[in-house]
Design an enzyme around this catalytic site. Structure first.
Site, PDB file in Angstrom:
ATOM      1  N   SER A  35       0.836  -1.210   0.000  1.00 39.37           N
ATOM      2  CA  SER A  35       0.000   0.000   0.000  1.00 39.37           C
ATOM      3  C   SER A  35       0.865   1.253   0.000  1.00 39.37           C
ATOM      4  O   SER A  35       1.699   1.445   0.895  1.00 39.37           O
ATOM      5  CB  SER A  35      -0.895   0.042   1.245  1.00 39.37           C
ATOM      6  N   HIS A  66      -2.805   1.573  -4.835  1.00 40.73           N
ATOM      7  CA  HIS A  66      -2.354   0.417  -5.629  1.00 40.73           C
ATOM      8  C   HIS A  66      -2.684   0.677  -7.090  1.00 40.73           C
ATOM      9  O   HIS A  66      -3.849   0.726  -7.473  1.00 40.73           O
ATOM     10  CB  HIS A  66      -3.034  -0.874  -5.143  1.00 40.73           C
ATOM     11  N   HIS A  88      -5.721  -7.911  -2.524  1.00 40.82           N
ATOM     12  CA  HIS A  88      -5.956  -8.285  -1.128  1.00 40.82           C
ATOM     13  C   HIS A  88      -7.147  -9.238  -1.073  1.00 40.82           C
ATOM     14  O   HIS A  88      -8.174  -8.967  -1.709  1.00 40.82           O
ATOM     15  CB  HIS A  88      -6.288  -7.057  -0.280  1.00 40.82           C
ATOM     16  N   TYR A  90      -9.458  -9.486   0.991  1.00 44.98           N
ATOM     17  CA  TYR A  90     -10.713  -8.816   1.374  1.00 44.98           C
ATOM     18  C   TYR A  90     -11.393  -8.129   0.199  1.00 44.98           C
ATOM     19  O   TYR A  90     -12.581  -7.843   0.246  1.00 44.98           O
ATOM     20  CB  TYR A  90     -10.499  -7.829   2.547  1.00 44.98           C
ATOM     21  N   GLU A  91     -10.633  -7.855  -0.871  1.00 40.98           N
ATOM     22  CA  GLU A  91     -11.230  -7.239  -2.057  1.00 40.98           C
ATOM     23  C   GLU A  91     -11.894  -8.274  -2.954  1.00 40.98           C
ATOM     24  O   GLU A  91     -12.706  -7.925  -3.803  1.00 40.98           O
ATOM     25  CB  GLU A  91     -10.158  -6.596  -2.942  1.00 40.98           C
ATOM     26  N   ALA A 119       2.419  -2.285   3.902  1.00 44.11           N
ATOM     27  CA  ALA A 119       2.219  -1.279   4.944  1.00 44.11           C
ATOM     28  C   ALA A 119       1.612  -2.027   6.129  1.00 44.11           C
ATOM     29  O   ALA A 119       0.762  -2.892   5.935  1.00 44.11           O
ATOM     30  CB  ALA A 119       1.248  -0.217   4.445  1.00 44.11           C
ATOM     31  N   MET A 220      -2.826  -6.873   6.194  1.00 49.10           N
ATOM     32  CA  MET A 220      -3.904  -7.672   5.579  1.00 49.10           C
ATOM     33  C   MET A 220      -3.432  -8.291   4.266  1.00 49.10           C
ATOM     34  O   MET A 220      -4.235  -8.491   3.344  1.00 49.10           O
ATOM     35  CB  MET A 220      -5.128  -6.786   5.315  1.00 49.10           C
ATOM     36  N   SER A 221      -2.138  -8.568   4.169  1.00 49.31           N
ATOM     37  CA  SER A 221      -1.638  -9.051   2.874  1.00 49.31           C
ATOM     38  C   SER A 221      -0.437  -9.971   3.057  1.00 49.31           C
ATOM     39  O   SER A 221      -0.148 -10.429   4.162  1.00 49.31           O
ATOM     40  CB  SER A 221      -1.218  -7.851   2.014  1.00 49.31           C
ATOM     41  N   ASN A 244       1.558   3.012  10.966  1.00 48.16           N
ATOM     42  CA  ASN A 244       0.723   3.467  12.094  1.00 48.16           C
ATOM     43  C   ASN A 244       1.061   2.592  13.289  1.00 48.16           C
ATOM     44  O   ASN A 244       1.625   1.511  13.115  1.00 48.16           O
ATOM     45  CB  ASN A 244      -0.771   3.339  11.745  1.00 48.16           C
ATOM     46  N   HIS A 258      -6.821   4.781   6.533  1.00 51.05           N
ATOM     47  CA  HIS A 258      -6.023   4.436   5.349  1.00 51.05           C
ATOM     48  C   HIS A 258      -5.262   5.672   4.853  1.00 51.05           C
ATOM     49  O   HIS A 258      -4.169   5.548   4.298  1.00 51.05           O
ATOM     50  CB  HIS A 258      -6.951   3.876   4.262  1.00 51.05           C
TER      51      HIS A 258
HETATM   52  N1  NOS Z   1      -2.339  -1.863   6.981  1.00 48.45           N
HETATM   53  C1  NOS Z   1      -2.853  -2.461   8.074  1.00 48.45           C
HETATM   54  N2  NOS Z   1      -3.542  -3.617   8.216  1.00 48.45           N
HETATM   55  C2  NOS Z   1      -3.926  -3.991   9.437  1.00 48.45           C
HETATM   56  N3  NOS Z   1      -3.657  -3.260  10.545  1.00 48.45           N
HETATM   57  C3  NOS Z   1      -2.984  -2.088  10.522  1.00 48.45           C
HETATM   58  O1  NOS Z   1      -2.772  -1.436  11.538  1.00 48.45           O
HETATM   59  C4  NOS Z   1      -2.539  -1.666   9.186  1.00 48.45           C
HETATM   60  N4  NOS Z   1      -1.840  -0.602   8.749  1.00 48.45           N
HETATM   61  C5  NOS Z   1      -1.726  -0.746   7.418  1.00 48.45           C
HETATM   62  C6  NOS Z   1      -5.029  -0.479   5.022  1.00 48.45           C
HETATM   63  O2  NOS Z   1      -4.607   0.784   5.318  1.00 48.45           O
HETATM   64  C7  NOS Z   1      -4.037  -1.267   4.214  1.00 48.45           C
HETATM   65  O3  NOS Z   1      -2.727  -1.157   4.774  1.00 48.45           O
HETATM   66  C8  NOS Z   1      -2.368  -2.296   5.545  1.00 48.45           C
HETATM   67  C9  NOS Z   1      -3.380  -3.387   5.164  1.00 48.45           C
HETATM   68  O4  NOS Z   1      -2.722  -4.448   4.511  1.00 48.45           O
HETATM   69  C10 NOS Z   1      -4.405  -2.730   4.236  1.00 48.45           C
HETATM   70  O5  NOS Z   1      -4.387  -3.248   2.915  1.00 48.45           O
END
Ligand code: NOS
Length: 284
Positions: A35, A66, A88, A90-91, A119, A220-221, A244, A258
């Protein structure tokens, strides 16, 4: 409708890709941009860009940050293929085999090494916003719950039915990356990446749970791609950009967005790019 478990369809897709680009040589390294980390793709020299729209079976990338391009060209002096944008689960209805198809296509194109980036939210208290983390190992939550890209009838041409994940993240590449980061003065961490299903971010209690079981970063990837890469015998290097800090206290929780993930990735784009380039320069 493309069936990601049909090996012959994989060969057809790969042919369509080959016929649309003028391959200078066999790409030895594949890269998947996380991301907001598409800048890595923009660093490629003499690029040939193939939109995912021109690749049959490839779904579109719906997540902001993306781009949806397959790029061939030179990085760190080597001929590479780069997925500027990932799929991903989830998509795409948690179809992990579909989401990992780019890895199989890159394998057919000849890659021996895969570099995956993502990310992620930092869980380890020593981590700071903007840190890079070399992935040492992973916890593949969907995979543990039956959502593995390897579920279903396995055509043996894909690789073995049972795949060992004990050494998924190549130790020599990890050492090389830590050395490169030190030499380049890039702040680096090493740790365990957890893939959650998403797309909701984790609750404070869930973050606490993962912290307790040894996680360092959450996303998530990635794990579905790494699992397929290992089935093909590709060696893997993975890193996370900490965009984050995931929080564990419901009484003092902070919202994750995001937008902040993308801002952090943008800020780190140049660093991530030179990190990957220097690693590739030194890959045997
Ligand atoms: N992403 C996150 N996924 C889960 N938990 C988090 O704290 C986190 N930070 C970044 C969403 O912003 C996208 O960034 C990643 C995830 O893979 C998602 O695709």
């Amino acid at each position: 409708m493309f069936d990601p478990r049909d090996y012959d369809e994989l060969l057809q897709i790969t042919d369509v890709v080959r016929n649309q680009v003028d391959l200078k040589e066999t790409p030895s390294i594949g890269i998947i941009c996380g991301s907001g980390l598409g800048d890595i793709g923009d660093c490629i020299k003499e690029p040939q860009v193939l939109s995912y729209k021109k690749i049959p079976g490839f779904p579109s990338t719906s997540v902001v940050g993306h781009k949806g391009n397959m790029i061939f060209g030179y990085l760190g002096g080597k001929y590479v293929v780069c997925m500027q944008g990932r799929f991903h689960p989830y998509e795409h209805g948690m179809d992990l085999a579909l989401c990992a198809t780019p890895v199989r296509v890159m394998h057919q194109l000849g890659i021996k090494t895969l570099i995956v980036s993502n990310a992620a939210g930092g869980v380890n208290p020593a981590f700071n916003y903007g840190d890079l983390m070399v992935i040492k190992d992973h916890i593949f939550m969907p995979g543990l719950c039956g959502f593995s890209p390897l579920v279903g009838i396995n055509d043996p041409r894909f690789g073995p039915r049972f795949v060992s994940i004990h050494d998924a993240y190549d130790i020599n590449l990890r050492r090389l990356a830590l050395t490169v980061a030190q030499e380049e003065n890039i702040r680096i961490q090493e740790g365990i990446y957890v893939m959650c299903g998403g797309p909701q971010y984790e609750s404070p209690a869930e973050v606490m749970y993962f912290k307790t079981v040894g996680a360092d970063a959450l996303g998530m990837s990635t794990c579905h791609e790494v699992t397929v890469a290992r089935q093909c015998g590709i060696r893997v290097f993975g890193f996370s950009l900490i965009t984050n800090i995931a929080n564990t206290d419901a009484d003092n929780s902070v919202e994750v967005t995001h937008e902040e993930v993308l801002v952090a990735a943008k800020e780190a784009g140049f660093r991530a790019c030179s990190f990957v380039t220097k690693i590739i320069e030194r890959i045997e």
